[in-house]
Design an enzyme around this catalytic site. Structure first.
Site, PDB file in Angstrom:
ATOM      1  N   GLY A 135       0.926  -1.635   0.473  1.00 26.32           N
ATOM      2  CA  GLY A 135      -0.153  -0.017   0.090  1.00 26.32           C
ATOM      3  C   GLY A 135       1.105   1.728  -0.225  1.00 26.32           C
ATOM      4  O   GLY A 135       1.240   1.468  -0.726  1.00 26.32           O
ATOM      5  N   ILE A 137       3.118   1.825   1.751  1.00 25.36           N
ATOM      6  CA  ILE A 137       4.459   1.992   1.956  1.00 25.36           C
ATOM      7  C   ILE A 137       5.726   2.024   1.087  1.00 25.36           C
ATOM      8  O   ILE A 137       5.111   1.211   0.155  1.00 25.36           O
ATOM      9  CB  ILE A 137       5.821   0.199   2.713  1.00 25.36           C
ATOM     10  CG1 ILE A 137       4.149   0.843   4.352  1.00 25.36           C
ATOM     11  CG2 ILE A 137       6.336   0.635   3.385  1.00 25.36           C
ATOM     12  CD1 ILE A 137       4.372  -0.981   4.647  1.00 25.36           C
ATOM     13  N   LYS A 206       2.399 -10.138  -4.179  1.00 26.79           N
ATOM     14  CA  LYS A 206       3.195  -9.658  -3.886  1.00 26.79           C
ATOM     15  C   LYS A 206       4.631  -9.865  -3.681  1.00 26.79           C
ATOM     16  O   LYS A 206       5.878  -9.377  -3.996  1.00 26.79           O
ATOM     17  CB  LYS A 206       2.796  -8.508  -2.232  1.00 26.79           C
ATOM     18  CG  LYS A 206       1.310  -7.291  -2.533  1.00 26.79           C
ATOM     19  CD  LYS A 206       0.926  -7.936  -1.003  1.00 26.79           C
ATOM     20  CE  LYS A 206      -0.374  -6.567  -1.303  1.00 26.79           C
ATOM     21  NZ  LYS A 206      -1.607  -6.505  -0.278  1.00 26.79           N
ATOM     22  N   GLY A 308      -6.272   0.377   2.659  1.00 25.80           N
ATOM     23  CA  GLY A 308      -6.948   1.973   3.051  1.00 25.80           C
ATOM     24  C   GLY A 308      -6.690   1.943   1.827  1.00 25.80           C
ATOM     25  O   GLY A 308      -6.339   3.418   0.987  1.00 25.80           O
TER      26      GLY A 308
END
Ligand SMILES: NC(=O)C1=CN([C@@H]2O[C@H](COP(=O)(O)OP(=O)(O)OC[C@H]3O[C@@H](n4cnc5c(N)ncnc54)[C@H](O)[C@@H]3O)[C@@H](O)[C@H]2O)C=CC1
Ligand SMILES: N[C@@H](CC=O)C(=O)O
Ligand code: NA
Length: 435
Positions: A135, A137, A206, A308
């Site tokens: 996300g 980061i 990922k 999010g």
């Protein structure tokens, strides 16, 4: 306000992430123009249903259900629809027509990345995907740029916000997996099909992207060993806590040299026990963390929101600004670095330490029988703890192993489950993050 030239941005998807990207593009338009030296003009947003309710109030005239048409003439296409199709076709169409692409779609890149990056390289287009891993980061750019001169040895990471949120709540509130998954979905952390989260597919995708960058090797998704968290129950979480561990869904990408010294790698995702003192143990809620060990840099940890809407939108906007700046100042985009082409070791051939919890009969000779099973399979025991429930008379053995080949460990567990001394194999969890 300076009279900047415009770059046409087509947005595909206005869900949890897309709606926040649209909001920021509209609200921060002047500031972004100043940073880029060009104005990002949101020309339209492709969605399934123009009238669907949304968290963000966006101008209705921007919406369309015709994604193919929207892409025509765009300078930058931002793909936030998710899934493989039509995302793949639309991204290829966008690149083919000369647009750059920003995407958060790890499923797409882990599955069709070679095709997409090859086409982008052929036509000189950029594909940016910071939001696709961990996300908000920053980790794609650190691995591909900041650490490009170093040798990454190992990455241990928490890459899925939903499962971290679930395991954390199972630990702190005693909620079930189903209860906490419903909350994660409500908060916009989970994938459209949350099986991708809880069965480890999302983390595996990922991990494939991170390992490809870290080891300069294309990592096909089907060579990433994957286990999810559906086998983890409250008893395991509770027992881990009592022993000073936390249960986390981790992704491990590491170099595992062959016996003859050949370079090889392992890429895997599975639940694991993390020592309570390790920095990854302190990663709570939907946060992610990527713990990198590099030859010269040493240990680095990247930490923050892994899921999010607004958080992920931050990474998308960062990519948009970087991609747009190249339109202004010129220069080539980043090219995938896959020259090392290291072989990927199957899970059975790697060595890990594990913790095995057994319910055993409380009678003479049990310990010797169990020790015999370990010895017969060449797995060395590092620790053994026994406790007995005074009410049932049933004894529990918690056995920590030294690093052993996974295949030998699997044979040990199979033999233990057949042993008359063992009532049940309650849990088998790898211990990670301690090397
Ligand atoms: N939600 C999160 O926290 C994060 C999501 N991502 C990734 O970002 C992408 C978007 O995720 P979310 O916003 O959560 O998804 P979402 O399901 O909330 O939104 C998807 C949007 O795409 C549109 N869409 C889907 N299929 C379509 C089609 N065939 N034609 C036209 N429009 C279509 C939907 O109408 C909706 O507006 C996914 O690839 C996801 O894996 C990445 C990091 C974090
Ligand atoms: N469903 C994903 C969203 C971000 O990639 C997660 O929970 O991490
Ligand atoms: Na990121």
């Amino acid at each position: 306000m300076f009279d900047y030239r415009s770059l046409r941005v087509a947005l595909l998807g206005a869900g949890t992430v897309g709606a926040q990207v649209a909001r920021l593009l509209l609200e921060e338009s002047d500031e972004l123009a100043n940073r880029i030296g060009a104005r990002l003009e949101l020309v339209g947003i492709a969605v399934r249903d123009v009238d669907a309710p949304r968290d963000v109030d966006l101008p209705r005239e921007l919406f369309t259900t015709d994604a193919e048409r929207l892409i025509l003439g765009a300078d930058i296409v931002v793909e936030l629809m998710g899934g493989l199709e039509p995302a793949r076709s639309l991204v290829l169409q966008a690149i083919g027509s000369g647009a750059d692409v920003v995407t958060a779609n790890k499923a797409l890149l882990a599955t069709h990345g070679v095709e997409i990056f090859d086409l982008a390289e052929q036509v000189g287009a950029q594909v940016a995907y910071e939001a696709a891993v961990a996300g908000a980061i920053p980790i794609i750019r650190p691995l591909s740029e900041s650490l490009a001169g170093d040798r990454v040895e190992r990455i241990v990471a928490i890459l899925n916000g939903t499962t971290n949120f679930i395991l954390d709540r199972m630990d702190s509130t005693g909620e079930t997996l189903e209860e906490s998954l419903a909350i994660a979905t409500e908060l916009g952390y989970a994938e459209a099909d949350p099986t991708a989260d809880i069965e480890g597919y999302d983390a595996a995708q990922k991990a494939a992207l991170l390992a490809s960058l870290a080891f300069h090797t294309t990592v096909p998704l089907d060579q990433v060993h994957r286990e999810g968290i559906t086998t983890v129950d409250a008893a395991q979480v509770d027992s881990a806590k009592k022993q000073g561990y936390v249960v986390k869904l981790v992704a491990v990408c590491e170099r595992v040299p062959g016996e003859d010294g050949t370079e090889r790698i392992s890429v895997r995702t599975h639940p694991a026990l993390i020592d309570g003192r390790h920095p990854l143990a302190a990663v709570h809620g939907a946060n992610n963390a990527v713990f990198v060990e590099a030859a010269a840099a040493g240990q680095l940890m990247f930490y923050g929101a892994g899921a999010g809407g607004p958080q992920t939108a931050s990474a998308v906007l960062g990519d948009l600004v970087a991609v747009a700046r190249r339109h202004v100042v010129g220069g080539p985009g980043l090219v995938a670095s896959d020259h090392a082409a290291l072989p990927i070791v199957p899970i059975g051939d790697i060595c890990t330490s594990s913790q095995i919890t057994l319910e055993v009969a409380d009678r003479a000779g049990v310990l010797a029988e169990i020790a015999g099973v370990f010895a017969a399979n060449g797995v060395s025991v590092a620790r053994l703890e026994q406790s007995t429930d005074p009410n049932t008379g049933r004894a529990t053995l918690v056995i920590g192993t030294h690093a052993a080949r996974e295949r030998a460990l699997a044979d040990t567990v199979a033999a233990l489950s057949q042993s008359s001394a063992v009532v049940a194999v309650a849990s088998v969890l790898r211990v990670e993050g301690t090397k």
